[in-house]
Design a protein around this motif. Structure first.
Motif, PDB file in Angstrom:
ATOM      1  N   ALA A   1      -6.764  10.899  -7.497  1.00 36.11           N
ATOM      2  CA  ALA A   1      -6.043  10.160  -8.547  1.00 36.11           C
ATOM      3  C   ALA A   1      -5.026   9.223  -7.915  1.00 36.11           C
TER       4      ALA A   1
ATOM      5  N   GLU B   1      -5.277   7.784  -5.123  1.00 31.83           N
ATOM      6  CA  GLU B   1      -5.969   6.626  -4.559  1.00 31.83           C
ATOM      7  C   GLU B   1      -6.257   5.589  -5.616  1.00 31.83           C
ATOM      8  N   SER B   2      -6.593   6.051  -6.838  1.00 31.15           N
ATOM      9  CA  SER B   2      -6.976   5.034  -7.815  1.00 31.15           C
ATOM     10  C   SER B   2      -5.802   4.505  -8.621  1.00 31.15           C
ATOM     11  N   ASP B   3      -4.790   5.307  -8.898  1.00 31.78           N
ATOM     12  CA  ASP B   3      -3.658   4.749  -9.645  1.00 31.78           C
ATOM     13  C   ASP B   3      -2.387   5.564  -9.416  1.00 31.78           C
ATOM     14  N   ARG B   4      -1.553   5.047  -8.541  1.00 31.03           N
ATOM     15  CA  ARG B   4      -0.331   5.762  -8.170  1.00 31.03           C
ATOM     16  C   ARG B   4       0.633   5.926  -9.342  1.00 31.03           C
ATOM     17  N   GLU B   5       0.889   4.824 -10.050  1.00 26.04           N
ATOM     18  CA  GLU B   5       1.898   4.886 -11.110  1.00 26.04           C
ATOM     19  C   GLU B   5       1.472   5.877 -12.200  1.00 26.04           C
ATOM     20  N   MET B   6       0.156   5.832 -12.493  1.00 24.26           N
ATOM     21  CA  MET B   6      -0.332   6.650 -13.595  1.00 24.26           C
ATOM     22  C   MET B   6      -0.143   8.137 -13.325  1.00 24.26           C
TER      23      MET B   6
ATOM     24  N   HIS C   1     -12.034   0.347  -6.128  1.00 24.91           N
ATOM     25  CA  HIS C   1     -10.917  -0.156  -6.943  1.00 24.91           C
ATOM     26  C   HIS C   1     -10.026  -1.149  -6.207  1.00 24.91           C
ATOM     27  N   ALA C   2     -10.007  -1.093  -4.861  1.00 24.14           N
ATOM     28  CA  ALA C   2      -8.986  -1.850  -4.134  1.00 24.14           C
ATOM     29  C   ALA C   2      -9.274  -3.348  -4.115  1.00 24.14           C
TER      30      ALA C   2
END
Lengths: 307, 325
Positions: free
Chosen positions: A173, A175-180, A306-307
């Motif tokens: 998680a 890796e795909s969205d830190r803030e979330m 995603h990057a």
């Protein structure tokens, strides 16, 4: 040239690849989750090797040394993360490169301070001494086979950790969205420290394993670090699968290149020059492979989606 | 030119670098002249890198390749001149510095073109690592190719010649390097202020917009990278003649790191940042080296503190924030 000799070299290549994977997995994980480029990863490899050699000499047991290397490298990684690395996550790559370059200077000189300039030696544990007969009649050191097995085991363990556990889920998680995931209540600062310590422990483990077949000395991590960079660039930065395939590709290409190219050159030029030209090309071969791969796929073989 | 605070600091830096060896010469301390020459050469190398890194935002971690290629150009031409063995087509090297400089600039520029053409297809962290890898490729080639000393390096027995100047006199050689440094800095200033420089900075700030107005960022960057490589190569040739020795260590990744360090210590993208950084670095090296054998540890510590807490480098402290960045 015999088949047996080629097989031996192939195994050496795989062994190098497996060790590179342990380094590259940590690097790529740290980059994937935190977006950090860590030059000091080679220093953690060195910390592992020194911890293992010191504790093994002290207790007389390689196995206690191996455990010590994991603990020492993970602890060094956690401390470095808490004191320094944490401040670098929202900086640009240039600052990260410089700060971790500074860390290398400190780690190398600090280790020389503590242990002196002479290399330490680490014996192969009695259980793994000796050789195994290969098909074709040659013998191959048992310890190197054990390294391959240990590396494969760690690769499998890492796969299970990331795909099957709660920690692994958080890493993915992250890796795909830190803030979330921060917003969903995961303590992201602790997660970062854990990931960094995990990467450090993998590097320390690699250092300890390799320490028994090479000498344990200051600066031992740097050639491996740069190879590990080549691996993650080839594999796609952030991809563990890419790191595994990249590591095996680099390990085997490098070893087989050094073995085969001088022989191949014999077909074209006189023997005296064949060794020289073949050797020179072989020492550059993995970089050539990397350049070709990046010229075709600028984001590596398995770029994260995603990057 | 307006007498702003930055210009004043720059002027003091330039005159200071000139004053140290003149004073050292008057006092009969040639060691300090060599130290100042080192500062001038490293500053030139970093000025080259600053064009790519500071102005263009291209974090090259492989400029040691160009520095070393310049060095080897000097070493190889001088070695052939000394031994009389032909290099190619009956040409057997030279000991004339200006020919060596042209060759160093051309070779570094050419290799820069190849490395840049491939590396600039990538960006960000990939660019950092691919430039590092290319430099390692050159490094390992130099180590494993025995014709020019391999790992042991190559000595230049007598410093190369420059018409009308006794180059073996330390002060004379310093002055040669100093003049070239000033020319290099002037070139940097001219490029940065030109339309090309504006496009290069714009490409760093917003690639898409640059492309939208009809300028190809790739070409701009490649041109900047080649000029950057050539300048650093020229510095390498000077460095080889200063030490009268070239070895693969000039090509090592530590060298690439050091060049970046010089820029950051001085102030990224600033005209005199590399000079300020080089002066500070050599002074650190010398002062710490005198105090403790473990100077690298403290150098690392200082560097770490600068990166973490003193962004903007020495010029950021002395001359305030850069007006355009």
């Amino acid at each position: 040239m015999t088949i047996a000799l080629a097989l031996e070299q192939l195994l050496n290549g795989i062994q190098l690849g497996v060790m590179l994977f342990l380094m590259a997995a940590g690097l790529t994980l740290i980059f994937g989750v935190m977006g950090l480029i860590n030059l000091a990863h080679g220093s953690l490899y060195m910390v592992g090797a020194f911890a293992c050699a010191t504790v093994a000499a002290w207790t007389g047991s390689f196995w206690i040394g191996l455990v010590a290397s994991l603990i020492a490298a993970a602890a060094a990684g956690a401390i470095v993360e808490l004191v320094v690395i944490r401040r670098l996550y929202d900086r640009d790559h240039l600052d990260q490169v410089l700060a971790t370059f500074a860390l290398i200077l400190m780690f190398s000189e600090g280790t020389r301070w503590l242990f002196g300039s002479f290399p330490l030696y680490l014996d192969i544990p009695p259980l793994l001494q000796g050789a195994v007969a290969l098909p074709g009649g040659t013998e191959y050191p048992l310890y190197r086979l054990a390294i391959i097995a240990a590396g494969a085991l760690v690769a499998f363990g890492l796969y299970m950790l990331i795909s099957r556990t709660r920690l692994g889920m958080r890493i993915r998680a992250g890796e795909s969205d830190r803030e979330m995931i921060g917003a969903l209540g995961v303590d992201i600062r602790t997660l970062y420290t854990v990931v960094f310590a995990l990467g450090a422990a993998l590097a320390g483990f690699a250092g300890a394993m390799v320490g028994a077949i090479q000498s344990v000395q200051v600066g031992m991590g740097e050639p491996v670090l740069i190879l590990a960079f080549v691996v993650i660039v080839i594999g796609g930065i952030g991809s563990i699968k890419g790191a595994l395939l990249g590591a095996l590709l680099v390990g085997v290409t490098d070893t087989m290149g050094r073995f085969l190219l001088p022989k191949l050159m014999l077909l074209f030029v006189p023997p005296a020059q064949a060794g020289m030209i073949g050797g020179a090309i072989a020492s550059m071969l993995i970089y050539i492979v990397m350049a070709v791969i990046l010229a075709v796929k600028p984001r590596g073989l398995f770029p994260p989606a995603h990057a | 030119m307006l007498l702003t605070r930055e210009n004043l600091v720059n002027l003091i830096l330039a005159l200071g670098l000139l004053a140290v060896p003149l004073a050292a010469n008057a006092l009969g301390q040639p060691f300090y002249i060599t130290l100042a020459t080192r500062v001038a050469i490293l500053a030139l190398a970093a000025t080259g890198l600053n064009l790519a890194l500071g102005v263009g935002g291209l974090v090259s971690f492989g400029h040691a390749a160009f520095f070393g290629i310049g060095g080897y150009a000097a070493g190889i031409l001088a070695a052939h001149n000394f031994s009389g063995d032909p290099l190619f087509f009956g040409f057997s090297g030279t000991n004339q510095m200006w020919i060596i400089w042209i060759v160093a600039v051309a070779m570094a520029g050419l290799v820069g073109l190849v490395i840049g053409a491939i590396s600039l297809r990538t960006s960000g962290v990939y660019f950092i690592m691919i430039t590092l890898a290319f430099a390692q490729m050159v490094y390992y080639f130099a180590v494993s190719w025995p014709a020019y000393g391999g790992e042991d390096g190559l000595s230049i027995l007598v410093r190369n010649q420059f018409p009308g100047v006794m180059t073996m006199v330390p002060l004379n050689y310093f002055l040669i390097c100093y003049v070239i440094l000033l020319l290099g800095i002037a070139l940097f200033a001219v490029i940065r202020a030109s339309r090309f420089g504006a496009a290069l900075q714009a490409a760093r700030q917003n690639e898409v917009r640059v492309a939208t107005v009809g300028i190809q960022p790739y070409r701009i960057r490649l041109t900047a990278f080649v000029i950057s490589a050539a300048l650093t190569g020229l510095a390498g040739a000077l460095f080889a003649d200063l030490n009268r020795f070239v070895s693969p260590s000039m090509l090592s990744w530590h060298m690439s790191g050091e060049l970046i360090v010089l820029i950051i210590l001085g102030g990224t993208g600033r005209l005199f940042g590399p000079l300020a950084g080089a002066a500070l670095y050599v002074a650190f090296e010398y002062a710490l080296g005198g105090l403790t054998e473990r100077w690298q540890f403290f150098l690392g510590l200082i560097l770490l503190l600068v990166v973490l807490f003193a962004r903007g480098g020495l010029l950021g402290v002395l001359a305030g924030k850069a007006r355009h960045g």
